[in-house]
Enzyme design. Structure first.
Site, PDB file in Angstrom:
ATOM      1  N   CYS A 117       3.285  -4.527   6.750  1.00 42.26           N
ATOM      2  CA  CYS A 117       2.943  -4.333   5.336  1.00 42.26           C
ATOM      3  C   CYS A 117       4.139  -3.755   4.581  1.00 42.26           C
ATOM      4  CB  CYS A 117       1.769  -3.367   5.213  1.00 42.26           C
ATOM      5  SG  CYS A 117       0.211  -4.043   5.839  1.00 42.26           S
ATOM      6  N   HIS A 166       0.840  -1.209   0.000  1.00 45.97           N
ATOM      7  CA  HIS A 166       0.000   0.000   0.000  1.00 45.97           C
ATOM      8  C   HIS A 166       0.863   1.242   0.000  1.00 45.97           C
ATOM      9  CE1 HIS A 166       0.696   0.783   4.289  1.00 45.97           C
ATOM     10  NE2 HIS A 166       0.274  -0.445   4.586  1.00 45.97           N
TER      11      HIS A 166
END
Length: 166
Positions: free
Chosen positions: A137, A111
């Site tokens: 992430c 992301h």
């Protein structure tokens, strides 16, 4: 008898290998020739198509603290076909991001830089790009996250390694 047992074990191992390869590859056309490699030591994400490097991106992987490490190994990008979106916000972490794609369900994602609840980039988090900073992430710049979201197909193979890419 021993020869039959060895033949049966060999056939079983070969069947398991073929099954594992077919599961990892997904259905025909699924992810195709795309492969993503993340190097924790480099803090870079490399995207390949048909074995050719298409894009190299600076990233931030998880903090190396035992709780937020980015998981090493092989995965399939958005394997379920339901883990891709334009934005999210986690009240738990007080951060969100844009252009996300899951590689282990909806728990670990590729992301954008971290954003606040209004979707604005958090400057102190943006300054950390290129060093471990996330909750596991893989963070990319806004431009690279949008490109990744728009370009890399579901089913692409993902490999996350500690070592630098050679």
């Amino acid at each position: 008898m021993r020869k039959i047992l060895i033949s049966a074990l060999t056939a079983l191992a070969l069947s398991a290998s073929i099954f594992a390869a077919s599961v990892f590859a997904g259905p025909p056309g699924y992810g195709g020739d795309w492969r993503v490699v993340v190097s924790i030591d480099d803090q870079k994400t490399y995207v390949f198509q048909k074995g050719e490097l298409v894009r190299e991106m600076i990233c931030s992987t998880g903090l190396l603290d035992g709780d937020n490490d980015t998981p090493l190994g092989d995965y399939i990008l958005n394997e379920s076909g339901q883990k891709r979106g334009t934005s999210f916000f986690s009240k738990r972490f007080g951060q969100g991001a844009k252009w996300w794609v899951g590689f282990i369900g909806g728990t670990w994602l590729f992301h954008s830089l971290a954003t606040d609840e209004a979707g604005n980039v958090i400057p102190e988090e943006a300054a950390k790009l290129g060093q471990p900073a996330s909750h596991g992430c893989i963070r990319l710049s806004m431009e690279n996250a949008k490109w990744f979201y728009d370009t890399v197909p579901d089913g692409a193979k993902v490999h996350i390694q500690k070592e630098k890419l050679k």
